[in-house]
Design an enzyme around this catalytic site. Sequence first.
Site, PDB file in Angstrom:
ATOM      1  N   GLN A  90      54.779 -18.795  19.450  1.00  0.00           N
ATOM      2  CA  GLN A  90      53.465 -18.541  19.057  1.00  0.00           C
ATOM      3  C   GLN A  90      53.231 -17.274  19.583  1.00  0.00           C
ATOM      4  O   GLN A  90      52.526 -16.337  18.929  1.00  0.00           O
ATOM      5  CB  GLN A  90      52.581 -19.517  19.769  1.00  0.00           C
ATOM      6  CG  GLN A  90      50.920 -19.474  19.233  1.00  0.00           C
ATOM      7  CD  GLN A  90      51.155 -19.967  17.450  1.00  0.00           C
ATOM      8  OE1 GLN A  90      52.060 -20.473  17.199  1.00  0.00           O
ATOM      9  NE2 GLN A  90      49.975 -19.673  16.919  1.00  0.00           N
ATOM     10  N   GLU A 135      71.445 -37.798  26.352  1.00  0.00           N
ATOM     11  CA  GLU A 135      71.522 -38.516  27.688  1.00  0.00           C
ATOM     12  C   GLU A 135      70.315 -39.225  27.822  1.00  0.00           C
ATOM     13  O   GLU A 135      69.787 -39.497  29.282  1.00  0.00           O
ATOM     14  CB  GLU A 135      71.779 -37.475  28.764  1.00  0.00           C
ATOM     15  CG  GLU A 135      73.279 -36.796  28.558  1.00  0.00           C
ATOM     16  CD  GLU A 135      73.695 -35.939  29.891  1.00  0.00           C
ATOM     17  OE1 GLU A 135      73.212 -36.288  30.993  1.00  0.00           O
ATOM     18  OE2 GLU A 135      74.562 -35.256  29.719  1.00  0.00           O
TER      19      GLU A 135
END
Length: 382
Positions: free
Chosen positions: A336, A363
Amino acid sequence: MALDAETRDQLIDTVRRFVTERLRPLEAKVSEDDAIPDDVVEEMKALGLFGLSIPEEYGGLDLSMEDECLVVIELGRTSPAFRSTFGTNVGIGSQALVMFGTDAQKEKYLPGIAAGEIITSFALTEPEAGSDSGSVQTRAVRDGDHYVLNGAKRYITNANKANLFTVMARTDPSKPGGGGVSAFLVERDLPGVSVGKPEKKMGQQGAHVCDVIFDNVRVPAENRIGAEGEGFKVAMQVLDKGRLHISALCVGVAERLIADSVAYAAERKQFGQALSQFQLVQGMIADCKTEALAARALTMETARKRDAGQNVTMEGAAAKYFASEMVGRVADKAVQIFGGAGYIAEYGIERFYRDVRIFRIYEGTSQIQQVIIARETLKRGG
Ligand code: COS
């Protein structure tokens, strides 16, 4: 083992220079080629990066979790694919052996792992066993002084380069869930082991995941890690450590993206002034910084607790949950702040935006971390 402050600072300084001078200039090329250059891998070996967490007696640096996190934060300041090159050797590929292996197993494999001559992979996930890792279907049937392995593993990081797999396989089909699972060290060269092509992925080009197939693979019984039926708990404890390592990586990437955003906001002018002068841009920078500081504090505090011998299953899950979600938000704000440039490949920000998405998945997904945090909090009564 904790390094003395001077040695630790030297190590961190060396890694920082390696990242800045050697790795950052290669980020775009690595992404394009989907490969880490061989000479870079050799330099990583020379720096000891493959052996960060391997005990000193086997040739590793034997870092404490706190020091490992500090090093990984530095490595987070470049494309995470670089860390993945040695990440399985430092983390999930080697830690079952480090924590639960016999002396003979350690002597046989750890020196090669620490030197980067043996590449390890962690083979837990299967097509039907992702978050529900207690449901692995790969079978290991005892036959004399061997086990015969059959089954398929999926999305196995570094499988295409691995010489050694830590494999979770079911030894007792009568026990549902994790109770019937055992852990094995399986050499890549054994007849019947085959590895699929690297998958095309959303990000982290240069890091590879592949299927691994075991077809009547005869594994010596002496290569079992821990007792029969203990493999699930072994895997969970490996992941406890791995999640902290990933938290540190998320912190490093966030710090890199904040630095890049600040530099861009200082240079880019609109409405006659630098972007950094606009309070709405400052608000985004403040949010990123606050969250990155919080993730760093949680990660480091948990690492220290682990070093002190405390069980940090819950805190590690909280660190991984918060840090991986945090870096997703930071990457989104970086795009942004860069505006149109954030969407253009040349600036590299969109690449990080894609790279960090996996942190919320591998994980253990964010939802699995929530399950672990909630279970433990409910158990503790607060
Ligand atoms: N450390 C030690 N033991 C653990 C443990 C840990 N972190 N987590 C679980 N265990 C033990 C439990 O204590 C239990 O032992 P007993 O049978 O003796 O009571 C056993 O393991 C089974 O645990 P549990 O009942 O919690 O297992 P579940 O099947 O409910 O699974 C979750 C628990 C969901 C937490 C686990 O499957 C998980 O972490 N899944 C995500 C896996 C993952 O991260 N996959 C990514 C792929 S690897 S890159």
